[in-house]
Design an enzyme around this catalytic site. Sequence first.
Site, mmCIF file in Angstrom:
data_model
loop_
_atom_site.group_PDB
_atom_site.id
_atom_site.type_symbol
_atom_site.label_atom_id
_atom_site.label_comp_id
_atom_site.label_asym_id
_atom_site.label_seq_id
_atom_site.Cartn_x
_atom_site.Cartn_y
_atom_site.Cartn_z
ATOM 1 N N TYR A 1 -13.908 55.333 96.937
ATOM 2 C CA TYR A 1 -12.992 55.981 97.801
ATOM 3 C C TYR A 1 -11.688 56.390 97.267
ATOM 4 C CZ TYR A 1 -16.276 54.557 101.369
ATOM 5 O OH TYR A 1 -17.352 54.309 102.244
ATOM 6 N N PHE B 1 -14.014 46.182 110.681
ATOM 7 C CA PHE B 1 -14.838 47.311 111.219
ATOM 8 C C PHE B 1 -15.689 47.935 110.308
ATOM 9 C CE2 PHE B 1 -11.061 49.299 110.135
ATOM 10 C CZ PHE B 1 -11.272 50.500 109.611
HETATM 11 C C1 LIG Z 1 -21.674 55.180 98.701
HETATM 12 C C2 LIG Z 1 -22.430 56.338 99.109
HETATM 13 C C3 LIG Z 1 -22.220 56.403 100.555
HETATM 14 C C4 LIG Z 1 -22.022 57.397 97.972
HETATM 15 O O1 LIG Z 1 -22.845 58.707 98.656
HETATM 16 P P1 LIG Z 1 -23.182 59.655 97.391
HETATM 17 O O2 LIG Z 1 -23.765 60.923 98.229
HETATM 18 O O3 LIG Z 1 -23.875 59.061 96.427
HETATM 19 O O4 LIG Z 1 -21.746 59.909 96.576
HETATM 20 P P2 LIG Z 1 -21.411 61.468 95.968
HETATM 21 O O5 LIG Z 1 -22.746 62.019 95.295
HETATM 22 O O6 LIG Z 1 -20.744 62.314 96.967
HETATM 23 O O7 LIG Z 1 -20.496 60.921 94.884
HETATM 24 C C5 LIG Z 1 -19.193 61.383 94.606
HETATM 25 C C6 LIG Z 1 -18.633 60.685 93.192
HETATM 26 O O8 LIG Z 1 -18.480 59.306 93.803
HETATM 27 C C7 LIG Z 1 -19.331 58.455 92.840
HETATM 28 N N1 LIG Z 1 -19.820 57.494 93.401
HETATM 29 C C8 LIG Z 1 -20.081 57.456 94.807
HETATM 30 N N2 LIG Z 1 -20.708 56.323 95.092
HETATM 31 C C9 LIG Z 1 -20.592 55.448 94.143
HETATM 32 C C10 LIG Z 1 -20.884 54.008 93.917
HETATM 33 N N3 LIG Z 1 -21.569 53.248 94.643
HETATM 34 N N4 LIG Z 1 -20.717 53.461 92.747
HETATM 35 C C11 LIG Z 1 -20.137 54.175 91.614
HETATM 36 N N5 LIG Z 1 -19.681 55.774 91.562
HETATM 37 C C12 LIG Z 1 -20.241 56.141 93.180
HETATM 38 C C13 LIG Z 1 -20.199 59.494 92.055
HETATM 39 O O9 LIG Z 1 -20.845 59.106 91.033
HETATM 40 C C14 LIG Z 1 -19.653 60.803 92.125
HETATM 41 O O10 LIG Z 1 -18.849 60.719 91.089
HETATM 42 P P3 LIG Z 1 -18.479 62.251 90.241
HETATM 43 O O11 LIG Z 1 -17.855 63.035 91.347
HETATM 44 O O12 LIG Z 1 -17.658 61.902 89.027
HETATM 45 O O13 LIG Z 1 -19.865 62.802 90.095
HETATM 46 C C15 LIG Z 1 -23.911 55.790 99.009
HETATM 47 O O14 LIG Z 1 -24.052 55.420 97.552
HETATM 48 C C16 LIG Z 1 -24.330 54.722 99.726
HETATM 49 O O15 LIG Z 1 -24.939 54.883 100.782
HETATM 50 N N6 LIG Z 1 -24.188 53.459 99.194
HETATM 51 C C17 LIG Z 1 -24.785 52.255 100.201
HETATM 52 C C18 LIG Z 1 -24.217 52.134 101.412
HETATM 53 C C19 LIG Z 1 -22.671 51.997 101.176
HETATM 54 O O16 LIG Z 1 -22.318 51.299 100.012
HETATM 55 N N7 LIG Z 1 -21.987 52.609 101.841
HETATM 56 C C20 LIG Z 1 -20.433 52.570 102.102
HETATM 57 C C21 LIG Z 1 -19.927 51.631 103.222
HETATM 58 S S1 LIG Z 1 -18.109 51.496 103.175
#
Ligand SMILES: CC(C)(COP(=O)(O)OP(=O)(O)OC[C@H]1O[C@@H](n2cnc3c(N)ncnc32)[C@H](O)[C@@H]1OP(=O)(O)O)[C@@H](O)C(=O)NCCC(=O)NCCS
Length: 401
Positions: free
Chosen positions: A124, A401
């Site tokens: 984030y 939350f």
């Molecule tokens: C976390 C999550 C929502 C990220 O979604 P995403 O669509 O893959 O994110 P994006 O493609 O927009 O990524 C944006 C950037 O963040 C990085 N990033 C996003 N999630 C990451 C993670 N979990 N670990 C490492 N890097 C991450 C990406 O590599 C990318 O980097 P870049 O801009 O240098 O290429 C997804 O991985 C997910 O659903 N994870 C499991 C559930 C979860 O953890 N939800 C969050 C609850 S708080």
Amino acid sequence: MTDLDIRVLDDAHYRAAHTLFRGTLHNGPANDERWEQVRPSYEPGRTFGAFADDELVGTVQSFPSRLAVPGGAVVPMAAVSRVGVRADWTRRGALTALQRAQLRAFRESGEVAATLRASEGVIYERFGYGVASRFREVRVKRASARPRLPIRGRVRLVSPEAALPVVRSLFERLSRGRAGGIARWPGWWHTNVVMDQAEANRKYAVASGPDGDDGYVIYKVTPGSFESGNEKPTLLEVLDLWASPRAWSDLWAFLFGIDLVGEVLAEGRPVDEPLEWLPVDRRAVRVTDEMDETWLRLVDVEAALSVRTYRSEGSVVIGVRDRFLPENEGAYLITPSGASRTSSSPDFVVDVDVLGAAYLGDVSFGALAMAGRFAADSPEALVRADALFAVDQVPWCGTYF
Ligand SMILES: CC(C)(COP(=O)(O)OP(=O)(O)OC[C@H]1O[C@@H](n2cnc3c(N)ncnc32)[C@H](O)[C@@H]1OP(=O)(O)O)[C@@H](O)C(=O)NCCC(=O)NCCS
């Protein structure tokens, strides 16, 4: 980056969004009964979906809340939750697109801040969220946790049905005043307390003193096993505890006095809670973890900086960078009488996530510069900034939350 269509979801999509989110955390879908209970927590206009070829592949949501800031003011805050992108669509920019839309919507609807709890530490910051408060996990060996103070008032167990109005009104009163505290929306109480009231081992205890009720604890006990060769201590988990300074030791002394419990586990507690000072043997208490709690995003930097109070005599000019909400970019003059935009050149420049981290006073600009989070040519400007942003009590939220 793939072409994704970001839409505000309506009732027709809430269940699919919920199932998708649960799937990203490796949980199965809610059954019909559970879904009927969860459904009201989807409020109109607050859930976004990312669509690829008309198929939902990602979602984010928020709840309407308020955040207490240093000095006691309270600002509109969006509590961001249920963030997930389907495993076959991750790392293609879906969350980035959802965040962009969500932050823009927050800004347009007058939210001053957004906060969330992060599943992982690396997600984030890029969207402007910084860690603004921490909590700790504490384990207590009950047998050696004889409290120094006896229970001086009264602690009574209350039935689940009677507990809700009592604990809600105590929470409203007792959580006031500390920076980092947030308002619990009706759906929070429903999901975290009402829905789990039926859970057999969940207990509600209310403390009272000369002026009436002044604290409560919600806890749960998991019976252990006394089988030889397979002993497991009975575990008492503190789920929610709010108390006046008077009631605080009464509630903990009550918990330490519950027969057959081997260990008391309390997660999400404030880092300044003096629990190790309560038992005669302080080693009965072990701090077993300390974690990031509030990830804070300043949505309207000018409003956020203006509403909190500052200490000390000096002033500082802080420059702010914000890739997602460029209207926040600029220089801000901070003085003991408030904050405002300025055309003066900044003493140092930070990304908005760094400002969010320092905003509630949990971490100093000096520490963040030392850790390489931004460059500062003038150590003296950092000292002035830290003196202005200093707080009496570490921030803490206490609402998961
Ligand atoms: C976390 C999550 C929502 C990220 O979604 P995403 O669509 O893959 O994110 P994006 O493609 O927009 O990524 C944006 C950037 O963040 C990085 N990033 C996003 N999630 C990451 C993670 N979990 N670990 C490492 N890097 C991450 C990406 O590599 C990318 O980097 P870049 O801009 O240098 O290429 C997804 O991985 C997910 O659903 N994870 C499991 C559930 C979860 O953890 N939800 C969050 C609850 S708080």
